[in-house]
Design an enzyme around this catalytic site. Structure first.
Site, PDB file in Angstrom:
ATOM      1  N   ARG A  58       0.712  -1.140   0.091  1.00 46.26           N
ATOM      2  CA  ARG A  58       0.164  -0.179  -0.160  1.00 46.26           C
ATOM      3  C   ARG A  58       0.917   1.206   0.089  1.00 46.26           C
ATOM      4  NH1 ARG A  58      -0.568   1.733   5.273  1.00 46.26           N
ATOM      5  NH2 ARG A  58      -2.411   2.892   4.995  1.00 46.26           N
ATOM      6  N   ARG A 117      -3.315  10.880   1.743  1.00 51.90           N
ATOM      7  CA  ARG A 117      -4.198  11.338   2.762  1.00 51.90           C
ATOM      8  C   ARG A 117      -5.005  12.568   2.080  1.00 51.90           C
ATOM      9  NH1 ARG A 117      -0.161  11.921   7.631  1.00 51.90           N
ATOM     10  NH2 ARG A 117       0.164   9.800   8.268  1.00 51.90           N
ATOM     11  N   ARG A 175      19.087  -6.016   3.468  1.00 50.46           N
ATOM     12  CA  ARG A 175      19.774  -4.652   2.752  1.00 50.46           C
ATOM     13  C   ARG A 175      20.277  -3.749   3.965  1.00 50.46           C
ATOM     14  NH1 ARG A 175      16.388  -0.507   1.556  1.00 50.46           N
ATOM     15  NH2 ARG A 175      14.451  -1.248   2.362  1.00 50.46           N
ATOM     16  N   ARG A 194      18.072  10.014   1.795  1.00 53.15           N
ATOM     17  CA  ARG A 194      17.632  11.172   2.720  1.00 53.15           C
ATOM     18  C   ARG A 194      18.871  11.768   3.419  1.00 53.15           C
ATOM     19  NH1 ARG A 194      13.842   7.702   7.018  1.00 53.15           N
ATOM     20  NH2 ARG A 194      15.421   5.923   7.130  1.00 53.15           N
ATOM     21  N   GLU A 213      21.894   9.370   4.112  1.00 57.28           N
ATOM     22  CA  GLU A 213      21.901   7.794   4.052  1.00 57.28           C
ATOM     23  C   GLU A 213      21.886   7.136   2.782  1.00 57.28           C
ATOM     24  OE1 GLU A 213      18.686   6.742   7.012  1.00 57.28           O
ATOM     25  OE2 GLU A 213      17.891   5.477   5.186  1.00 57.28           O
ATOM     26  N   TYR A 265      11.371  -7.105   9.770  1.00 57.18           N
ATOM     27  CA  TYR A 265      11.442  -5.794  10.103  1.00 57.18           C
ATOM     28  C   TYR A 265      10.516  -5.519  11.503  1.00 57.18           C
ATOM     29  CZ  TYR A 265      11.640  -0.856  11.024  1.00 57.18           C
ATOM     30  OH  TYR A 265      11.986   0.347  11.508  1.00 57.18           O
ATOM     31  N   ASP A 314       9.474  -2.453  14.399  1.00 62.90           N
ATOM     32  CA  ASP A 314       9.853  -1.101  14.943  1.00 62.90           C
ATOM     33  C   ASP A 314       9.967  -1.441  16.318  1.00 62.90           C
ATOM     34  OD1 ASP A 314       9.529   0.857  13.093  1.00 62.90           O
ATOM     35  OD2 ASP A 314       7.305   0.837  12.894  1.00 62.90           O
TER      36      ASP A 314
HETATM   37  P1  FAD Z   1      18.855  -4.933  17.358  1.00 59.83           P
HETATM   38  O1  FAD Z   1      18.451  -3.687  18.223  1.00 59.83           O
HETATM   39  O2  FAD Z   1      19.436  -5.003  16.072  1.00 59.83           O
HETATM   40  O3  FAD Z   1      19.626  -5.677  18.655  1.00 59.83           O
HETATM   41  C1  FAD Z   1      20.209  -7.081  18.330  1.00 59.83           C
HETATM   42  C2  FAD Z   1      21.639  -6.897  19.067  1.00 59.83           C
HETATM   43  O4  FAD Z   1      22.022  -8.207  18.809  1.00 59.83           O
HETATM   44  C3  FAD Z   1      22.479  -6.001  18.601  1.00 59.83           C
HETATM   45  O5  FAD Z   1      22.846  -5.148  19.790  1.00 59.83           O
HETATM   46  C4  FAD Z   1      23.846  -7.113  18.004  1.00 59.83           C
HETATM   47  O6  FAD Z   1      25.144  -6.309  18.322  1.00 59.83           O
HETATM   48  C5  FAD Z   1      23.490  -8.046  18.753  1.00 59.83           C
HETATM   49  N1  FAD Z   1      24.151  -9.416  18.181  1.00 59.83           N
HETATM   50  C6  FAD Z   1      23.952  -9.975  17.086  1.00 59.83           C
HETATM   51  N2  FAD Z   1      24.649 -10.922  16.768  1.00 59.83           N
HETATM   52  C7  FAD Z   1      25.327 -11.204  17.954  1.00 59.83           C
HETATM   53  C8  FAD Z   1      26.191 -12.397  18.361  1.00 59.83           C
HETATM   54  N3  FAD Z   1      26.705 -13.119  17.703  1.00 59.83           N
HETATM   55  N4  FAD Z   1      26.717 -12.119  19.814  1.00 59.83           N
HETATM   56  C9  FAD Z   1      26.461 -11.141  20.664  1.00 59.83           C
HETATM   57  N5  FAD Z   1      25.445 -10.147  20.174  1.00 59.83           N
HETATM   58  C10 FAD Z   1      24.978 -10.137  19.022  1.00 59.83           C
HETATM   59  N6  FAD Z   1      11.945   1.258  14.909  1.00 59.83           N
HETATM   60  C11 FAD Z   1      11.259   2.481  15.158  1.00 59.83           C
HETATM   61  O7  FAD Z   1      10.129   2.231  16.053  1.00 59.83           O
HETATM   62  N7  FAD Z   1      11.207   3.789  14.774  1.00 59.83           N
HETATM   63  C12 FAD Z   1      12.417   4.101  13.924  1.00 59.83           C
HETATM   64  O8  FAD Z   1      12.278   5.205  13.487  1.00 59.83           O
HETATM   65  C13 FAD Z   1      13.041   2.865  13.476  1.00 59.83           C
HETATM   66  N8  FAD Z   1      14.067   3.418  12.797  1.00 59.83           N
HETATM   67  C14 FAD Z   1      15.064   2.386  12.289  1.00 59.83           C
HETATM   68  C15 FAD Z   1      16.033   2.534  11.296  1.00 59.83           C
HETATM   69  C16 FAD Z   1      16.809   1.737  10.804  1.00 59.83           C
HETATM   70  C17 FAD Z   1      17.944   2.108   9.974  1.00 59.83           C
HETATM   71  C18 FAD Z   1      16.570   0.382  11.417  1.00 59.83           C
HETATM   72  C19 FAD Z   1      17.482  -0.642  10.837  1.00 59.83           C
HETATM   73  C20 FAD Z   1      15.742   0.021  12.348  1.00 59.83           C
HETATM   74  C21 FAD Z   1      15.012   1.127  12.884  1.00 59.83           C
HETATM   75  N9  FAD Z   1      14.035   0.959  13.830  1.00 59.83           N
HETATM   76  C22 FAD Z   1      13.026   1.991  14.164  1.00 59.83           C
HETATM   77  C23 FAD Z   1      13.860  -0.272  14.272  1.00 59.83           C
HETATM   78  C24 FAD Z   1      14.501  -0.530  15.741  1.00 59.83           C
HETATM   79  O9  FAD Z   1      15.925  -0.549  15.299  1.00 59.83           O
HETATM   80  C25 FAD Z   1      14.339  -2.220  15.903  1.00 59.83           C
HETATM   81  O10 FAD Z   1      13.036  -2.283  16.403  1.00 59.83           O
HETATM   82  C26 FAD Z   1      15.087  -2.443  17.164  1.00 59.83           C
HETATM   83  O11 FAD Z   1      16.469  -2.324  16.735  1.00 59.83           O
HETATM   84  C27 FAD Z   1      14.860  -4.070  17.417  1.00 59.83           C
HETATM   85  O12 FAD Z   1      15.549  -4.547  18.485  1.00 59.83           O
HETATM   86  P2  FAD Z   1      16.032  -6.090  18.428  1.00 59.83           P
HETATM   87  O13 FAD Z   1      16.600  -6.175  19.837  1.00 59.83           O
HETATM   88  O14 FAD Z   1      15.060  -6.956  17.793  1.00 59.83           O
HETATM   89  O15 FAD Z   1      17.436  -5.756  17.447  1.00 59.83           O
END
Ligand code: FAD
Length: 378
Positions: free
Chosen positions: A174, A178, A257, A288, A311, A359, A361
Site C-alpha cells: 500500500r 491522505r 539490505r 535522505r 543515508e 522488520y 519497529d
Molecule cells: P537490535 O536492536 O538489532 O539488537 C540486536 C543486538 O544483537 C545487536 O546489539 C547486536 O550487536 C547483537 N548481536 C547480534 N549478533 C550477536 C552475536 N553473535 N553475539 C552477541 N550479540 C549479537 N524503529 C522504530 O520504532 N522507529 C524508527 O524510526 C526506526 N528506525 C529504524 C531505522 C533503521 C535504519 C533500522 C535498521 C531500524 C529502525 N527501527 C526503528 C527498528 C529498531 O531499530 C528495531 O525495532 C530494534 O532495533 C529491534 O530491536 P532488536 O533487539 O530486535 O534488534
C-alpha cells in the site's frame, strides 16, 4: 555459570526480556558483540556539538499499543516531538506522506478532498483490471502514474539498487495517500523522543541488580567463556542475533539490505530546517538527509553548528550490518527451513528482528518480547 538465563543481544528485544525476567527474580546474563548496549536504537552525543546522533539511523518512537507505551514510560519520559518528512523532487520540496498539500502543489491545483480522490482514482485506473506484474505496475495501480513516478519510483530504485520493473509487486502493498493536509508521518496516538536520549532509556532498562551485561562478547567466539557451545543445553537462552548465523548458515544466507551513513558537522546553525529530507530523484545518490538538532528543538544546542547524516542504501554483504530483510521467495523458503531447526532447539528462544528475520519497529520489538516473557519464559 551464575545465571538463570542468557540473553544474546542488548537491543530492545533482549533488554525487555532481561528486565522482565530480572524483575521476576531471575539472574540474567546479557552479552552483545558490540562495544555498546542498545542494539540499533543506540545514540550518542556528537563530541564537538553535543547534538544527539542516532548511530544506526534516525529512530522515532511511536505506538498504538497501550501496554508498550506504559512499559516504555517506566524508563523514560517522552518529548512532544511529532515526526514530519519532506521530499525534494526536481528542485522543489513537497510534504510526505502524499497528502492534499502534496497533490495540490504537484498538480498546481486547489482540489478539495473529493476532487483529489477522484483524480487519483482515475489515474490509478490506467492499467484496468490487469494484475500488477512488478513494482512499477503496482505503484501505478495504487496512486496513479504521475505521483508514483515523481515520489516513489526513483526513491525505491535507490533503496533497492534495482529498477522497479525488476522488483516484485509485493515489495509495496500500500502507498498511503491522505486527503487532508495532515502530514504527520505516524498515525499512532503515542509518539515522541526520549527526553534524555535513547541511551539513557536503554541503560535504565539494564540497570537492575539481577542483570549483568558483557559487551564486546560474540556468542560464536569460542575463546569467550560465554559462547554458543558452552551455554546451549546448560542455561535457557534468548537469542536475538541473526538466525542463519546461529545455525552456521546450514540452510544458506538470508539476504538483507544495509545502509551506509555519512555524518558531517557543518558550520551553520540550521542546514535544512527540518529533521528528515528525502531525495526522490535518481541523480542524488543518497535517499535522505537527517539533521539531528531538529529532533530536539527543546534542547539548548549550539546556534552556529549542526550535524547532518546522509543515508545510502544497498544490499548487505556478510560483514555488513543487516538492516532490512530483502525477503525474496528464496529467503522465505530458507526461513521456513530455519524455523524447523529452531523448533528442534531445546530451551533456546529466538526473538527480535534478526532472530526472526522480520522488520520490527521498536514498539513491536518491545511488544513481542513482553509476549515471549508471558508465553514462554514465565
Ligand atoms: P537490535 O536492536 O538489532 O539488537 C540486536 C543486538 O544483537 C545487536 O546489539 C547486536 O550487536 C547483537 N548481536 C547480534 N549478533 C550477536 C552475536 N553473535 N553475539 C552477541 N550479540 C549479537 N524503529 C522504530 O520504532 N522507529 C524508527 O524510526 C526506526 N528506525 C529504524 C531505522 C533503521 C535504519 C533500522 C535498521 C531500524 C529502525 N527501527 C526503528 C527498528 C529498531 O531499530 C528495531 O525495532 C530494534 O532495533 C529491534 O530491536 P532488536 O533487539 O530486535 O534488534
Amino acid at each position: 555459570m551464575n545465571a538463570d538465563l542468557v540473553v544474546v543481544g542488548t537491543g530492545f528485544f533482549g533488554l525487555t526480556v532481561a528486565e522482565r525476567m530480572a524483575s521476576a527474580g531471575r539472574r540474567v546474563l546479557m552479552i552483545d558483540r558490540r562495544e555498546h548496549l542498545g542494539g540499533n536504537a543506540y545514540s550518542e552525543d556528537e563530541p564537538t556539538t553535543g547534538i544527539e546522533v542516532h548511530r544506526y539511523g534516525a529512530h522515532l518512537f511511536h505506538t498504538a499499543n497501550e501496554r508498550v507505551w506504559e512499559y516504555a514510560n517506566r524508563f523514560t519520559d517522552f518529548t512532544s516531538y511529532t515526526h514530519r518528512v519532506y521530499t525534494t523532487h526536481r528542485g522543489e520540496v513537497f510534504p510526505m506522506p502524499i497528502n492534499l498539500g502534496t497533490i495540490n502543489q504537484f498538480f498546481r491545483s486547489a482540489y478539495g478532498p473529493e476532487a483529489a480522490r477522484a483524480l487519483i482514482r482515475e489515474q490509478a485506473a490506467e492499467l484496468g483490471d490487469k494484475n500488477p506484474e512488478n513494482l512499477d505496475e503496482q505503484g501505478v495501480r495504487l496512486i496513479g502514474r504521475p505521483l508514483y513516478e515523481a515520489f516513489i519510483r526513483e526513491y525505491t530504485a535507490k533503496q533497492w539498487q534495482t529498477d522497479p520493473r525488476d522488483l516484485p509487486a509485493s515489495v509495496i502493498s500500500r502507498l498511503p495517500v491522505r486527503y487532508t493536509y495532515d502530514n504527520r508521518y505516524f498515525n499512532d496516538p503515542h509518539q515522541g523522543l526520549p527526553v534524555d536520549g535513547y541511551t539513557a532509556w536503554l541503560e535504565r532498562m539494564a540497570d537492575h541488580p539481577n542483570i549483568e551485561v558483557r559487551l564486546g562478547t560474540d556468542f560464536f567466539d569460542t575463546s569467550q567463556p560465554v559462547h554458543q557451545r558452552a551455554v546451549v543445553g546448560q542455561v535457557p537462552v534468548v537469542y536475538t542475533g541473526p538466525v542463519d548465523r546461529y545455525f552456521d548458515y546450514a540452510e544458506g544466507e538470508l539476504s538483507w539490505r544495509t545502509l551506509d551513513f555519512d555524518t558531517e558537522v557543518l558550520d551553520v546553525g540550521d542546514f535544512q530546517g527540518t529533521s528528515v529530507m528525502n531525495y526522490a530523484d535518481a541523480e542524488v545518490p543518497y535517499t535522505r538527509i537527517h539533521e539531528f538538532r531538529h529532533f530536539h528543538p527543546e534542547r539548548d544546542y549550539p546556534s552556529d553548528r549542526t550535524v547532518i547524516m546522509r543515508e545510502y542504501s544497498r544490499f548487505a554483504e556478510r560483514q555488513d550490518e543487516p538492516y532490512y530483510p530483502v525477503n525474496t521467495p528464496e529467503d522465505r523458503e530458507r526461513l521456513r527451513r530455519y524455523r524447523a531447526l529452531m523448533d528442534g532447539e531445546q530451551d533456546v528462544h529466538f526473538g527480535g528482528r534478526l532472530g526472526t528475520y522480520q522488520y520490527l519497529d521498536m514498539h513491536m520489538a518491545i511488544g513481542s518480547a513482553l509476549s515471549m516473557v508471558d508465553n514462554k519464559l514465565s
